[in-house]
Design a protein around this motif. Structure first.
Motif, PDB file in Angstrom:
ATOM      1  N   MET A 107       0.844  -1.186   0.000  1.00  0.00           N
ATOM      2  CA  MET A 107       0.000   0.000   0.000  1.00  0.00           C
ATOM      3  C   MET A 107       0.887   1.247   0.000  1.00  0.00           C
ATOM      4  O   MET A 107       1.672   1.447   0.925  1.00  0.00           O
ATOM      5  CB  MET A 107      -0.906  -0.019   1.231  1.00  0.00           C
ATOM      6  CG  MET A 107      -1.812  -1.232   1.302  1.00  0.00           C
ATOM      7  SD  MET A 107      -2.685  -1.316   2.901  1.00  0.00           S
ATOM      8  CE  MET A 107      -3.974  -2.498   2.506  1.00  0.00           C
TER       9      MET A 107
ATOM     10  N   HIS B 239       1.282   5.380  -0.144  1.00  0.00           N
ATOM     11  CA  HIS B 239       0.565   6.614   0.210  1.00  0.00           C
ATOM     12  C   HIS B 239       0.840   7.740  -0.787  1.00  0.00           C
ATOM     13  O   HIS B 239       1.663   7.626  -1.696  1.00  0.00           O
ATOM     14  CB  HIS B 239       0.952   7.054   1.619  1.00  0.00           C
ATOM     15  CG  HIS B 239       2.396   7.499   1.734  1.00  0.00           C
ATOM     16  ND1 HIS B 239       2.827   8.741   1.331  1.00  0.00           N
ATOM     17  CD2 HIS B 239       3.497   6.856   2.196  1.00  0.00           C
ATOM     18  CE1 HIS B 239       4.130   8.853   1.541  1.00  0.00           C
ATOM     19  NE2 HIS B 239       4.567   7.713   2.061  1.00  0.00           N
TER      20      HIS B 239
ATOM     21  N   LYS C  15       2.220   6.208   5.731  1.00  0.00           N
ATOM     22  CA  LYS C  15       1.636   4.859   5.804  1.00  0.00           C
ATOM     23  C   LYS C  15       0.346   4.831   6.600  1.00  0.00           C
ATOM     24  O   LYS C  15      -0.541   4.006   6.330  1.00  0.00           O
ATOM     25  CB  LYS C  15       2.647   3.881   6.407  1.00  0.00           C
ATOM     26  CG  LYS C  15       3.133   4.215   7.806  1.00  0.00           C
ATOM     27  CD  LYS C  15       4.225   3.255   8.242  1.00  0.00           C
ATOM     28  CE  LYS C  15       4.783   3.589   9.612  1.00  0.00           C
ATOM     29  NZ  LYS C  15       5.426   4.933   9.669  1.00  0.00           N
TER      30      LYS C  15
ATOM     31  N   ASN D 117      -2.167   6.655   6.461  1.00  0.00           N
ATOM     32  CA  ASN D 117      -3.375   6.899   5.660  1.00  0.00           C
ATOM     33  C   ASN D 117      -4.084   5.607   5.287  1.00  0.00           C
ATOM     34  O   ASN D 117      -5.300   5.599   5.064  1.00  0.00           O
ATOM     35  CB  ASN D 117      -3.022   7.650   4.382  1.00  0.00           C
ATOM     36  CG  ASN D 117      -2.475   9.048   4.606  1.00  0.00           C
ATOM     37  OD1 ASN D 117      -1.799   9.596   3.744  1.00  0.00           O
ATOM     38  ND2 ASN D 117      -2.726   9.641   5.767  1.00  0.00           N
ATOM     39  N   TRP D 118      -3.331   4.512   5.201  1.00  0.00           N
ATOM     40  CA  TRP D 118      -3.895   3.230   4.793  1.00  0.00           C
ATOM     41  C   TRP D 118      -4.442   2.416   5.970  1.00  0.00           C
ATOM     42  O   TRP D 118      -5.038   1.355   5.746  1.00  0.00           O
ATOM     43  CB  TRP D 118      -2.840   2.401   4.055  1.00  0.00           C
ATOM     44  CG  TRP D 118      -2.673   2.781   2.623  1.00  0.00           C
ATOM     45  CD1 TRP D 118      -1.670   3.542   2.075  1.00  0.00           C
ATOM     46  CD2 TRP D 118      -3.523   2.418   1.530  1.00  0.00           C
ATOM     47  NE1 TRP D 118      -1.844   3.664   0.722  1.00  0.00           N
ATOM     48  CE2 TRP D 118      -2.978   2.983   0.351  1.00  0.00           C
ATOM     49  CE3 TRP D 118      -4.690   1.663   1.430  1.00  0.00           C
ATOM     50  CZ2 TRP D 118      -3.557   2.818  -0.897  1.00  0.00           C
ATOM     51  CZ3 TRP D 118      -5.273   1.493   0.180  1.00  0.00           C
ATOM     52  CH2 TRP D 118      -4.718   2.072  -0.964  1.00  0.00           C
ATOM     53  N   TYR D 119      -4.279   2.876   7.191  1.00  0.00           N
ATOM     54  CA  TYR D 119      -4.693   2.063   8.337  1.00  0.00           C
ATOM     55  C   TYR D 119      -6.189   1.743   8.352  1.00  0.00           C
ATOM     56  O   TYR D 119      -6.572   0.622   8.731  1.00  0.00           O
ATOM     57  CB  TYR D 119      -4.286   2.742   9.645  1.00  0.00           C
ATOM     58  CG  TYR D 119      -2.806   2.627   9.967  1.00  0.00           C
ATOM     59  CD1 TYR D 119      -1.920   1.943   9.135  1.00  0.00           C
ATOM     60  CD2 TYR D 119      -2.282   3.222  11.114  1.00  0.00           C
ATOM     61  CE1 TYR D 119      -0.571   1.850   9.442  1.00  0.00           C
ATOM     62  CE2 TYR D 119      -0.934   3.125  11.422  1.00  0.00           C
ATOM     63  CZ  TYR D 119      -0.083   2.444  10.588  1.00  0.00           C
ATOM     64  OH  TYR D 119       1.252   2.346  10.895  1.00  0.00           O
TER      65      TYR D 119
ATOM     66  N   VAL E  25      -8.151   1.059   5.871  1.00  0.00           N
ATOM     67  CA  VAL E  25      -8.346  -0.072   4.965  1.00  0.00           C
ATOM     68  C   VAL E  25      -7.662  -1.319   5.527  1.00  0.00           C
ATOM     69  O   VAL E  25      -8.212  -2.428   5.461  1.00  0.00           O
ATOM     70  CB  VAL E  25      -7.810   0.260   3.561  1.00  0.00           C
ATOM     71  CG1 VAL E  25      -7.919  -0.951   2.632  1.00  0.00           C
ATOM     72  CG2 VAL E  25      -8.570   1.445   2.969  1.00  0.00           C
ATOM     73  N   ALA E  26      -6.479  -1.131   6.093  1.00  0.00           N
ATOM     74  CA  ALA E  26      -5.751  -2.259   6.682  1.00  0.00           C
ATOM     75  C   ALA E  26      -6.583  -2.935   7.764  1.00  0.00           C
ATOM     76  O   ALA E  26      -6.539  -4.166   7.917  1.00  0.00           O
ATOM     77  CB  ALA E  26      -4.422  -1.787   7.259  1.00  0.00           C
TER      78      ALA E  26
ATOM     79  N   ILE F   1       3.092  -1.791   4.316  1.00  0.00           N
ATOM     80  CA  ILE F   1       2.629  -0.411   4.193  1.00  0.00           C
ATOM     81  C   ILE F   1       3.803   0.516   4.499  1.00  0.00           C
ATOM     82  O   ILE F   1       4.052   0.877   5.658  1.00  0.00           O
ATOM     83  CB  ILE F   1       1.458  -0.130   5.153  1.00  0.00           C
ATOM     84  CG1 ILE F   1       0.448  -1.295   5.153  1.00  0.00           C
ATOM     85  CG2 ILE F   1       0.769   1.167   4.777  1.00  0.00           C
ATOM     86  CD1 ILE F   1      -0.656  -1.155   6.178  1.00  0.00           C
TER      87      ILE F   1
ATOM     88  N   HIS G 188      -2.378   5.337  -3.666  1.00  0.00           N
ATOM     89  CA  HIS G 188      -3.315   6.453  -3.509  1.00  0.00           C
ATOM     90  C   HIS G 188      -2.650   7.758  -3.929  1.00  0.00           C
ATOM     91  O   HIS G 188      -1.529   8.046  -3.526  1.00  0.00           O
ATOM     92  CB  HIS G 188      -3.790   6.559  -2.054  1.00  0.00           C
ATOM     93  CG  HIS G 188      -4.670   7.759  -1.811  1.00  0.00           C
ATOM     94  ND1 HIS G 188      -4.245   8.862  -1.118  1.00  0.00           N
ATOM     95  CD2 HIS G 188      -5.946   8.026  -2.198  1.00  0.00           C
ATOM     96  CE1 HIS G 188      -5.215   9.753  -1.074  1.00  0.00           C
ATOM     97  NE2 HIS G 188      -6.255   9.263  -1.719  1.00  0.00           N
TER      98      HIS G 188
ATOM     99  N   VAL H 165      -9.512   6.351   0.798  1.00  0.00           N
ATOM    100  CA  VAL H 165      -9.010   5.262   1.639  1.00  0.00           C
ATOM    101  C   VAL H 165      -9.296   5.515   3.117  1.00  0.00           C
ATOM    102  O   VAL H 165      -9.235   4.581   3.932  1.00  0.00           O
ATOM    103  CB  VAL H 165      -7.500   5.030   1.414  1.00  0.00           C
ATOM    104  CG1 VAL H 165      -7.244   4.572  -0.015  1.00  0.00           C
ATOM    105  CG2 VAL H 165      -6.674   6.274   1.741  1.00  0.00           C
TER     106      VAL H 165
ATOM    107  N   PRO I 251     -13.461   3.403   3.775  1.00  0.00           N
ATOM    108  CA  PRO I 251     -12.579   2.225   3.797  1.00  0.00           C
ATOM    109  C   PRO I 251     -13.305   0.906   3.563  1.00  0.00           C
ATOM    110  O   PRO I 251     -12.708  -0.034   3.025  1.00  0.00           O
ATOM    111  CB  PRO I 251     -11.940   2.284   5.190  1.00  0.00           C
ATOM    112  CG  PRO I 251     -12.893   3.100   6.016  1.00  0.00           C
ATOM    113  CD  PRO I 251     -13.462   4.112   5.070  1.00  0.00           C
TER     114      PRO I 251
END
Length: 325
Positions: free
Chosen positions: A73, A75, A81, A83-85, A87-88, A99, A142, A299, A303
């Motif tokens: 993933m 950013h 990183k 920003n993806w939490y 979705v994670a 990530i 993203h 994201v 999510p």
């Protein structure tokens, strides 16, 4: 007062003094501590790896099945990183998650990293994947990270099995104020006071409820950090927004043959949704998802829908040879 109570009071005073000293020396440590709390709550591990002389920091989530797909993933501009939490949180355990903070951003190395263009960062992400994984991966990018992911998927088909582009930079979308400001030489994301911080979030988020909590003194700490980063941010925009590589991802997208996903916020004020159709024209195999009620930060804003779209990407059949003109 008993001796035990005196000892406890003394320890509390010492700890408070130490915390105050550390925050005085490095105020951003408070925000890093919150990021660490979020990461640990998700069951993600913090990793650090040196690759070609560059220190990468990344979060990793292990999969219950050793043969599960690996999701990388990536950013976007001014992001990290974390920003993806959101979705994670929806995908953890079922897939191995990698990530990273891109070189120059978050906790990864900035010093000595001079080229932040799409091609250079795509090559670095390829090196990161080879250093941390022994199989093909699914790359999800993203914004700026989407442009990087497009170049990577086009140039490294043996490394990237599938690709997802979310509000991706790298094509000449319909004019909006953000794009015009970038082309004019300014940084629409620049933050130097509370008003510009509020404007920054207004550009990014359509759903204000998705904004991360910013209790005192986090806003002041973030403003100070972004002031220090202003020259760096302008340099990156010179590489990806105004330089000769500004449309490289869209050009390279015509070479992407892997199963692909394009997902956009219908109210994206950064990368206008017209960009999705421009990418789709180069990637006819891509599934398109337009998210009503979401701005640029899909994201974080939606999510659940993003995770569902990623699951469909993973389930998609391989693209037949010759099916992509």
């Amino acid at each position: 007062m008993t001796t035990a109570i005196l000892v406890v009071v003394a320890v509390v005073v010492v700890v408070a003094a130490l915390a105050a000293f550390l925050l005085w020396r490095d105020p951003y440590a408070l925000i890093r501590a919150e990021f660490a709390r979020e990461r640990m709550a998700l069951g993600l591990a913090r990793r650090v790896v040196d690759i070609d002389g560059i220190r990468w920091a990344y979060a990793e989530g292990e999969a219950r099945d050793a043969d599960a797909p690996v999701l990388v993933m990536v950013h976007g501009f001014t992001g990290s990183k974390e920003n993806w939490y959101p979705v994670a949180r929806r995908l953890r355990g079922r897939y191995r998650l990698l990530i990273p903070d891109l070189p120059g951003w978050g906790e990864s190395q900035r010093e000595g990293v001079t080229d932040h263009g799409f091609a250079a960062q795509a090559a670095r992400v390829a090196a990161f994947i080879r250093a941390t994984c022994d199989r093909q991966v699914v790359v999800l990018g993203h914004s700026m990270g989407g442009g990087i992911a497009a170049v990577l998927a086009a140039r490294e088909p043996g490394l990237v099995a599938r690709v997802g582009l979310f509000d991706a930079a790298g094509v000449r979308f319909a004019d909006n104020q953000f794009g015009l400001d970038v082309l004019a030489g300014s940084n629409p994301f620049g933050v130097h006071d509370r008003a510009s911080l509020a404007a920054y979030f207004d550009i990014l988020f359509h759903d204000r409820g998705a904004l991360p909590a910013m209790p005192w003194p986090a806003p002041a700490i973030l403003i100070a950090r972004r002031r220090r980063d202003s020259a760096f941010e302008q340099a990156v925009l010179d590489d990806i927004g105004r330089g000769p590589e500004q449309f490289l991802p869209g050009e390279e997208a015509a070479r992407i043959r892997q199963p692909a996903l394009l997902a956009w916020g219908a109210h994206d004020r950064v990368i206008d949704p017209s960009a999705m159709d421009l990418y789709a024209a180069k990637m006819p195999q891509a599934r398109k998802v337009l998210l009503d009620g979401s701005g640029h930060m899909t994201v974080m804003e939606q999510p659940d829908d993003i995770a569902d779209a990623i699951e469909r990407l993973l389930a998609a059949a391989p693209v037949e040879q010759g099916a992509h003109a």
